[in-house]
Design an enzyme around this catalytic site. Structure first.
Site, PDB file in Angstrom:
ATOM      1  N   ASN A 190       6.846  -2.619  -2.034  1.00 32.13           N
ATOM      2  CA  ASN A 190       5.434  -2.559  -1.655  1.00 32.13           C
ATOM      3  C   ASN A 190       5.111  -3.457  -0.460  1.00 32.13           C
ATOM      4  OD1 ASN A 190       4.971  -0.613  -3.527  1.00 32.13           O
ATOM      5  ND2 ASN A 190       4.131  -1.995  -5.086  1.00 32.13           N
TER       6      ASN A 190
ATOM      7  N   ARG B 271      12.224   6.263  -6.353  1.00 34.44           N
ATOM      8  CA  ARG B 271      11.208   5.898  -5.352  1.00 34.44           C
ATOM      9  C   ARG B 271      11.149   4.389  -5.145  1.00 34.44           C
ATOM     10  NH1 ARG B 271       5.706   9.163  -6.249  1.00 34.44           N
ATOM     11  NH2 ARG B 271       5.162   7.671  -4.648  1.00 34.44           N
TER      12      ARG B 271
HETATM   13  C1  EPZ Z   1      -0.662  -1.141  -5.117  1.00 33.24           C
HETATM   14  O1  EPZ Z   1      -1.391   0.082  -5.318  1.00 33.24           O
HETATM   15  C2  EPZ Z   1       0.783  -0.832  -5.428  1.00 33.24           C
HETATM   16  N1  EPZ Z   1       1.247   0.219  -4.543  1.00 33.24           N
HETATM   17  C3  EPZ Z   1       0.927  -0.404  -6.897  1.00 33.24           C
HETATM   18  O2  EPZ Z   1       2.303  -0.276  -7.174  1.00 33.24           O
HETATM   19  C4  EPZ Z   1       0.362  -1.499  -7.802  1.00 33.24           C
HETATM   20  O3  EPZ Z   1       0.364  -1.031  -9.132  1.00 33.24           O
HETATM   21  C5  EPZ Z   1      -1.078  -1.832  -7.388  1.00 33.24           C
HETATM   22  O4  EPZ Z   1      -1.132  -2.171  -5.967  1.00 33.24           O
HETATM   23  C6  EPZ Z   1      -1.663  -3.002  -8.170  1.00 33.24           C
HETATM   24  O5  EPZ Z   1      -0.864  -4.137  -7.991  1.00 33.24           O
HETATM   25  C7  EPZ Z   1       1.618  -0.077  -3.298  1.00 33.24           C
HETATM   26  O6  EPZ Z   1       1.603  -1.215  -2.872  1.00 33.24           O
HETATM   27  C8  EPZ Z   1       2.102   1.048  -2.466  1.00 33.24           C
HETATM   28  P1  EPZ Z   1      -5.022  -1.335  -5.666  1.00 33.24           P
HETATM   29  P2  EPZ Z   1      -2.841   0.242  -4.755  1.00 33.24           P
HETATM   30  O7  EPZ Z   1      -5.749  -0.830  -4.495  1.00 33.24           O
HETATM   31  O8  EPZ Z   1      -2.948  -0.503  -3.468  1.00 33.24           O
HETATM   32  C9  EPZ Z   1      -9.117   0.347  -7.637  1.00 33.24           C
HETATM   33  C10 EPZ Z   1       4.249   0.771  -7.946  1.00 33.24           C
HETATM   34  O9  EPZ Z   1       4.679   1.181  -9.052  1.00 33.24           O
HETATM   35  N2  EPZ Z   1      -9.492   0.734  -6.259  1.00 33.24           N
HETATM   36  O10 EPZ Z   1      -4.704  -2.788  -5.759  1.00 33.24           O
HETATM   37  O11 EPZ Z   1      -3.158   1.679  -4.768  1.00 33.24           O
HETATM   38  C11 EPZ Z   1      -7.930   1.141  -8.156  1.00 33.24           C
HETATM   39  O12 EPZ Z   1      -8.329   2.367  -8.697  1.00 33.24           O
HETATM   40  C12 EPZ Z   1       2.814   1.021  -7.564  1.00 33.24           C
HETATM   41  O13 EPZ Z   1       4.965   0.190  -7.127  1.00 33.24           O
HETATM   42  C13 EPZ Z   1     -10.722   1.332  -6.027  1.00 33.24           C
HETATM   43  O14 EPZ Z   1     -11.516   1.581  -6.943  1.00 33.24           O
HETATM   44  O15 EPZ Z   1      -3.671  -0.502  -5.868  1.00 33.24           O
HETATM   45  C14 EPZ Z   1      -7.359   0.180  -9.174  1.00 33.24           C
HETATM   46  O16 EPZ Z   1      -8.106   0.275 -10.354  1.00 33.24           O
HETATM   47  C15 EPZ Z   1       2.054   1.771  -8.603  1.00 33.24           C
HETATM   48  N3  EPZ Z   1     -11.067   1.666  -4.741  1.00 33.24           N
HETATM   49  C16 EPZ Z   1      -7.613  -1.206  -8.556  1.00 33.24           C
HETATM   50  O17 EPZ Z   1      -8.658  -0.986  -7.601  1.00 33.24           O
HETATM   51  C17 EPZ Z   1     -10.231   1.431  -3.682  1.00 33.24           C
HETATM   52  O18 EPZ Z   1     -10.601   1.743  -2.540  1.00 33.24           O
HETATM   53  C18 EPZ Z   1      -6.415  -1.829  -7.857  1.00 33.24           C
HETATM   54  O19 EPZ Z   1      -5.813  -0.890  -6.969  1.00 33.24           O
HETATM   55  C19 EPZ Z   1      -8.986   0.831  -3.936  1.00 33.24           C
HETATM   56  C20 EPZ Z   1      -8.629   0.490  -5.232  1.00 33.24           C
END
Ligand code: EPZ
Length: 429
Positions: free
Chosen positions: A22, A396
Site C-alpha cells: 500500500n 494481489r
Molecule cells: C486503504 O484503503 C488500503 N488500501 C486498505 O487496504 C486498508 O484496509 C484501508 O486503507 C484502511 O487502512 C490501499 O492503501 C490501496 P480508507 P482505502 O480511505 O484508502 C471511508 C488491503 O487489503 N471513506 O482509509 O480505500 C471508507 O469507506 C486493502 O491492502 C469514505 O467514507 O481506505 C472506510 O470506511 C483493503 N469516504 C474508511 O473511510 C472517502 O472518500 C477508511 O477508508 C474515503 C474513505
C-alpha cells in the site's frame, strides 16, 4: 488454481518481509509527478503493482524493472491524463493517479476504483479535498474527472480518517501553489512513506504521521531514488501464522514499531513476542487466550489484520469479540471458518467468537485479499486437508506467499487441477 494444504505442522523458521504494497501503490504514482527519472527499490512483486504499472505505461509513463523489485519511472512524456483501461478498474490504488495527474497537469480522468469487496468504499473525501484545492471534481459514466486550471493550496478537514484521501490530497497539493493543511489526516506508516518520497523529490510536506499535515506547494518535483518501507500487514500475517500453528517464527526486514498494535494482541493471547532491531520473533503458545479487539486507524489495530486475528480467536480458549470499525462487510470469510468447525456469530460489525480446541480442514473460498490469507493460515492450523480457491486475491498483495510458507515448513502447494492435488497428497502422505 487453488492452494492445497495439509494442516498440523507448527510453522518454524525465518521469513523475510517484502516492501509495503500500500506504500508502493502510492509511491509509483508520486514518481510520475517529476519529469526526471525516479528509481524505487523494495517494491513488492505482487499483482496489484503490475496492474498499476500497466495502467501507467498506457498513458506514456516509462516503467522499467530489472529484478521485479526495483522500478525506474519516468513521467516526462505522459501523453494523456485519462486512465481508463480494463486493469485500473480492478485495483483501488488507481485513484492515486487522480492526485498525481491533477497536481502535475491540473487535469485528470481516472476510472472509478475497484479493489477488494469489503463494503461500500466511497471517494467523497478525495473529491472534497480536490475541491478545496480549487479543482472541480465530478463522476461521469464511471470516470472521475478532476480539473484545476487554478489549482492552489487549501484547508481540508477529513470527515473520517482516510488513508486514500490523505494521500491523494497530499499528491495534488505538493504541486499546488500556496499552503495546504489536511486535518484529521491518516497516520499510517505508508502515508509517511509517500510523504518522505515526495520530500525527496523536492516537495515541502510536514507533519505526515500526525493528524495535521502541512504542505507548501512547490514549482516542480525532481528525480531521486527511494526504498519502500516493509509491509506491516504481510509481517503481521506471518506473526499470526506462528500463533495459529503454535509455531516459532522470526519475521525479518520489518520496522518493529509499526507492529506494536499487532504484537500487543499476540502477547495478550499468550504468545511470546521478542523484538529485535529489524525483526520480531513470535512463539505461539497453546491454549491461546481470547481477547477483544476493535479495528482502528493507525496506531490502532489494523482492519487488514482483522481476519487473521479472527482465525487465532477461533482456536482460543474462550470467547473473544471483534468490532470492525473501518469497513462494513469485512466478515464474509466467517462462513468459510464455520465449515472448519469454528463457532462465530456475526451481528452487524461485531463478531463473537467462541474458541474451539481444534478445527478441521475444508474446501474454502477466498472472498478478498486479507481474508484469503487468513483462510490459508486457518488451513495450516487445522487437522487434515484444506483447499483455498480464488487465490488471485491473495496474489494481489502477498509476494511469494506459498514459497515463504513452505520455508517455514508448511505443507502447501498451488495446484491447478485434481490430478495435481492427488500427486501432492500422495507425496505428503
Ligand atoms: C486503504 O484503503 C488500503 N488500501 C486498505 O487496504 C486498508 O484496509 C484501508 O486503507 C484502511 O487502512 C490501499 O492503501 C490501496 P480508507 P482505502 O480511505 O484508502 C471511508 C488491503 O487489503 N471513506 O482509509 O480505500 C471508507 O469507506 C486493502 O491492502 C469514505 O467514507 O481506505 C472506510 O470506511 C483493503 N469516504 C474508511 O473511510 C472517502 O472518500 C477508511 O477508508 C474515503 C474513505
Amino acid at each position: 488454481m487453488q492452494y492445497y494444504m495439509k494442516g498440523g505442522n507448527p510453522l518454524v523458521g525465518d521469513v523475510y518481509i517484502s516492501g509495503a504494497k500500500n506504500a508502493a501503490l502510492g509511491i509509483l504514482p508520486a514518481a510520475i509527478m517529476a519529469d526526471e527519472t525516479v528509481i524505487i527499490d523494495n517494491v513488492p512483486d505482487v499483482s496489484d503493482i503490475h496492474t498499476l504499472c500497466d495502467a501507467m505505461s498506457e498513458i506514456g509513463v516509462l516503467v522499467a524493472t530489472g529484478d521485479n523489485h526495483t522500478y525506474t519511472i519516468n513521467g516526462a512524456n505522459i501523453s494523456k491524463a485519462r486512465v481508463d483501461n480494463e486493469h485500473i478498474r480492478h485495483i483501488r490504488a488507481g485513484y492515486y493517479l487522480l492526485g498525481a495527474l491533477l497536481g502535475k497537469y491540473h487535469h485528470a480522468e481516472v476510472a472509478l476504483p475497484g479493489g477488494c469487496n469489503i463494503g461500500s468504499r466511497p471517494i467523497d473525501q478525495h473529491l472534497k479535498g480536490f475541491r478545496a484545492l480549487g479543482a472541480t471534481a465530478e463522476v461521469q459514466h464511471g470516470i472521475v474527472i478532476v480539473d484545476g486550471k487554478n489549482l492552489h493550496g487549501g484547508h481540508v478537514y477529513l470527515d473520517m480518517v482516510s488513508v486514500g484521501a490523505t494521500v491523494n490530497i497530499m499528491l495534488a497539493a505538493a504541486l499546488a501553489p500556496g499552503n495546504t493543511v489536511i486535518e484529521n489526516a491518516a497516520k499510517e506508516p505508508h502515508v509517511v512513506d509517500i510523504a518522505n518520497l515526495l520530500n525527496r523529490m523536492g516537495a515541502n510536506i510536514r507533519g505526515a504521521g500526525t493528524d495535521i499535515i502541512k504542505i507548501r506547494g512547490v514549482d516542480h518535483l525532481h528525480g531521486t531514488d527511494y526504498s519502500v518501507i516493509p509491509d506491516q500487514i504481510e509481517a503481521g500475517t506471518y506473526m499470526f501464522a506462528a500463533a495459529i500453528t503454535q509455531g516459532d517464527v522470526m519475521v525479518h526486514n520489518i520496522i518493529p514499531q509499526h507492529m506494536d498494535a499487532i504484537s500487543s494482541k499476540l502477547i495478550e493471547m499468550g504468545c511470546e513476542v521478542s523484538e529485535f532491531d529489524e525483526a520480531i520473533r513470535v512463539v505461539g503458545k497453546f491454549p491461546l487466550h481470547p481477547c477483544n479487539v476493535k479495528t482502528l486507524p493507525y496506531p490502532g489495530f489494523p482492519t487488514d489484520m482483522q481476519p487473521q486475528i479472527c482465525v487465532a480467536l477461533a482456536k482460543a480458549d474462550g470467547r473473544g469479540v471483534i468490532t470492525e470499525s473501518i469497513f462494513e462487510s469485512r466478515f464474509k470469510y466467517v462462513d468459510e471458518l464455520t465449515k472448519m468447525g469454528a463457532h462465530i456469530k456475526v451481528e452487524g460489525n461485531v463478531a463473537v467468537i467462541d474458541g474451539v480446541p481444534r478445527m478441521t480442514g475444508a474446501q474454502l473460498e477466498a472472498p478478498d485479499l486479507r481474508a484469503g490469507a487468513a483462510l490459508v493460515l486457518a488451513g495450516l492450523g487445522a487437522d487434515g486437508w484444506s483447499s483455498v480457491s480464488n487465490v488471485d486475491f491473495i496474489m494481489r498483495g502477498y509476494e511469494n506467499f506459498i514459497e515463504k510458507l513452505k520455508g517455514l515448513g508448511a505443507e502447501i502447494e498451488c495446484v491447478s487441477d485434481e490430478r495435481e492435488a492427488r500427486k501432492f497428497r500422495f507425496r505428503v502422505g
